[in-house]
Design a protein around this motif. Structure first.
Motif, PDB file in Angstrom:
ATOM      1  N   MET A   1       0.893  -1.140   0.330  1.00  0.00           N
ATOM      2  CA  MET A   1      -0.095  -0.107   0.000  1.00  0.00           C
ATOM      3  C   MET A   1       0.882   1.275  -0.098  1.00  0.00           C
ATOM      4  O   MET A   1       1.787   1.367   0.774  1.00  0.00           O
ATOM      5  CB  MET A   1      -0.904   0.151   1.215  1.00  0.00           C
ATOM      6  N   ASP A   2       0.671   2.230  -1.010  1.00  0.00           N
ATOM      7  CA  ASP A   2       1.277   3.487  -0.873  1.00  0.00           C
ATOM      8  C   ASP A   2       0.849   4.377   0.204  1.00  0.00           C
ATOM      9  O   ASP A   2      -0.578   4.284   0.497  1.00  0.00           O
ATOM     10  CB  ASP A   2       1.408   3.979  -2.338  1.00  0.00           C
ATOM     11  N   PHE A   3       1.572   5.278   0.666  1.00  0.00           N
ATOM     12  CA  PHE A   3       1.181   6.332   1.490  1.00  0.00           C
ATOM     13  C   PHE A   3       2.090   7.498   1.510  1.00  0.00           C
ATOM     14  O   PHE A   3       3.447   7.380   1.104  1.00  0.00           O
ATOM     15  CB  PHE A   3       0.930   5.610   2.900  1.00  0.00           C
ATOM     16  N   THR A   4       1.451   8.558   2.044  1.00  0.00           N
ATOM     17  CA  THR A   4       2.392   9.900   2.104  1.00  0.00           C
ATOM     18  C   THR A   4       2.557  10.386   3.447  1.00  0.00           C
ATOM     19  O   THR A   4       1.387  10.264   3.997  1.00  0.00           O
ATOM     20  CB  THR A   4       1.836  10.858   1.027  1.00  0.00           C
ATOM     21  N   GLU A   5       3.546  10.578   3.920  1.00  0.00           N
ATOM     22  CA  GLU A   5       3.451  11.119   5.236  1.00  0.00           C
ATOM     23  C   GLU A   5       4.812  12.080   5.658  1.00  0.00           C
ATOM     24  O   GLU A   5       5.881  11.898   4.941  1.00  0.00           O
ATOM     25  CB  GLU A   5       3.732   9.742   6.172  1.00  0.00           C
ATOM     26  N   THR A   6       4.411  13.101   6.196  1.00  0.00           N
ATOM     27  CA  THR A   6       5.637  13.986   6.809  1.00  0.00           C
ATOM     28  C   THR A   6       6.349  13.340   7.674  1.00  0.00           C
ATOM     29  O   THR A   6       6.088  12.697   8.501  1.00  0.00           O
ATOM     30  CB  THR A   6       4.925  15.212   7.291  1.00  0.00           C
ATOM     31  N   SER A   7       7.784  13.153   7.400  1.00  0.00           N
ATOM     32  CA  SER A   7       8.712  12.477   8.216  1.00  0.00           C
ATOM     33  C   SER A   7       9.806  13.403   8.721  1.00  0.00           C
ATOM     34  O   SER A   7      10.214  14.174   8.035  1.00  0.00           O
ATOM     35  CB  SER A   7       9.364  11.306   7.485  1.00  0.00           C
TER      36      SER A   7
ATOM     37  N   GLY B   1       6.045  -7.087  -0.183  1.00  0.00           N
ATOM     38  CA  GLY B   1       5.567  -6.416   1.055  1.00  0.00           C
ATOM     39  C   GLY B   1       6.540  -6.411   1.931  1.00  0.00           C
ATOM     40  O   GLY B   1       6.406  -6.048   3.181  1.00  0.00           O
ATOM     41  N   ASP B   2       8.076  -6.959   1.786  1.00  0.00           N
ATOM     42  CA  ASP B   2       9.133  -7.039   2.650  1.00  0.00           C
ATOM     43  C   ASP B   2      10.017  -5.810   2.955  1.00  0.00           C
ATOM     44  O   ASP B   2      10.873  -5.788   3.829  1.00  0.00           O
ATOM     45  CB  ASP B   2       9.889  -8.233   2.162  1.00  0.00           C
ATOM     46  N   TYR B   3       9.544  -4.748   2.149  1.00  0.00           N
ATOM     47  CA  TYR B   3      10.290  -3.630   2.298  1.00  0.00           C
ATOM     48  C   TYR B   3       9.721  -2.442   1.954  1.00  0.00           C
ATOM     49  O   TYR B   3       9.009  -2.450   0.939  1.00  0.00           O
ATOM     50  CB  TYR B   3      11.924  -3.749   2.148  1.00  0.00           C
ATOM     51  N   LEU B   4       9.979  -1.227   2.391  1.00  0.00           N
ATOM     52  CA  LEU B   4       9.422   0.241   1.926  1.00  0.00           C
ATOM     53  C   LEU B   4      10.371   0.884   1.005  1.00  0.00           C
ATOM     54  O   LEU B   4      11.870   0.886   1.257  1.00  0.00           O
ATOM     55  CB  LEU B   4       8.990   1.074   2.942  1.00  0.00           C
ATOM     56  N   TYR B   5       9.976   1.504  -0.001  1.00  0.00           N
ATOM     57  CA  TYR B   5      11.021   2.517  -0.744  1.00  0.00           C
ATOM     58  C   TYR B   5      10.421   3.818  -1.094  1.00  0.00           C
ATOM     59  O   TYR B   5       9.043   3.816  -1.033  1.00  0.00           O
ATOM     60  CB  TYR B   5      11.782   1.859  -1.970  1.00  0.00           C
TER      61      TYR B   5
END
Length: 248
Positions: free
Chosen positions: A1-7, A66-70
């Motif tokens: 799942m894609d998401f946008t977040e201030t980090s 689903g094993d990592y985020l980029y």
């Protein structure tokens, strides 16, 4: 799942010729690691973004299995160039970041604590006159935001104002501060004073801007340290040793 977040970027490292891994604090996903493929070369997707302590709005994508985020791309919200260039301010900032990372391991985040970290780094970037106690008080505030720690206003057993009580005492395991007359029970105890009681109540109830420049009397500094260290050790299981926070 894609998401946008201030980090907030905590750490950045390289793992292939032009690729980077990025350790991030996020308000709703906790502390996590994502990969920025081509991040060391890309001027379009990550322009001016990938420096530690930057606040960035990132688009995240999860790999097919689903094993990592980029990271797809980032937009710089706020940078900290002055902070990174000034060792006197950078050291306390890194201490706050390390504590936050130790508390929020894994996916569970805290929006209030993330906001605290962001505001603290912003203050450190903008000002050079902040209290040397700030990293210690930052730890106390995180403890309070996690629901631990007592009130410092009145003795819970008799109602006496702790700012005027003789030898107000923090009973760590019981999670209360009581006047000397009612400081009963076993376990670790830390004797406070009026200044420490008032400061910790301000930290508990107010935003970082209200206590970021607190100047402690010499006689009270050790009491502040002992009280916060006891709360962090007992409630969060962390201690600062050899330049890092470790589980105790």
């Amino acid at each position: 799942m894609d998401f946008t977040e201030t980090s907030l970027i905590l750490k950045v490292g390289s793992f292939r010729e032009i690729d980077l891994w990025v350790r991030l604090a996020t308000p709703t996903h906790g502390v996590l690691t994502a990969f920025a493929f081509g991040g060391s070369k890309s001027r379009r997707r990550f322009m001016g973004c990938l420096d530690p302590l930057n606040c960035v709005e990132f688009q995240f994508h999860r790999s097919g299995r689903g094993d990592y985020l980029y990271l797809m791309e980032g937009r710089l919200v706020r940078g900290c160039p002055g902070l990174r260039a000034d060792p006197a301010r950078l050291g306390p900032a890194v201490n706050c970041v390390k504590f936050y990372e130790a508390v929020f391991e894994g996916p569970d985040g805290s929006e209030e604590s993330f906001a605290l970290l962001a505001e603290t780094l912003e203050l450190m970037e903008d000002r050079t006159d902040l209290s040397a106690l700030l990293p210690l008080l930052f730890r106390a505030k995180v403890v309070f935001l996690q629901g631990y720690g007592p009130g410092f206003g009145a003795c819970p057993r008799c109602g006496k104002d702790l700012r005027t009580a003789a030898a107000p005492t923090l009973l760590v395991e019981q999670g209360v501060v009581a006047c000397a007359e009612h400081a009963h029970g076993s376990g670790r105890r830390v004797v406070l004073d009026a200044w420490t009681v008032e400061l910790l109540e301000t930290v508990r109830m107010r935003s970082v801007r209200r206590w970021a420049d607190a100047a402690a009397p010499a006689a009270s500094r050790r009491r502040v340290f002992d009280a916060v260290d006891a709360l962090v050790r007992y409630h969060l299981g962390l201690a600062w040793e050899d330049g890092r926070f470790r589980r105790v």
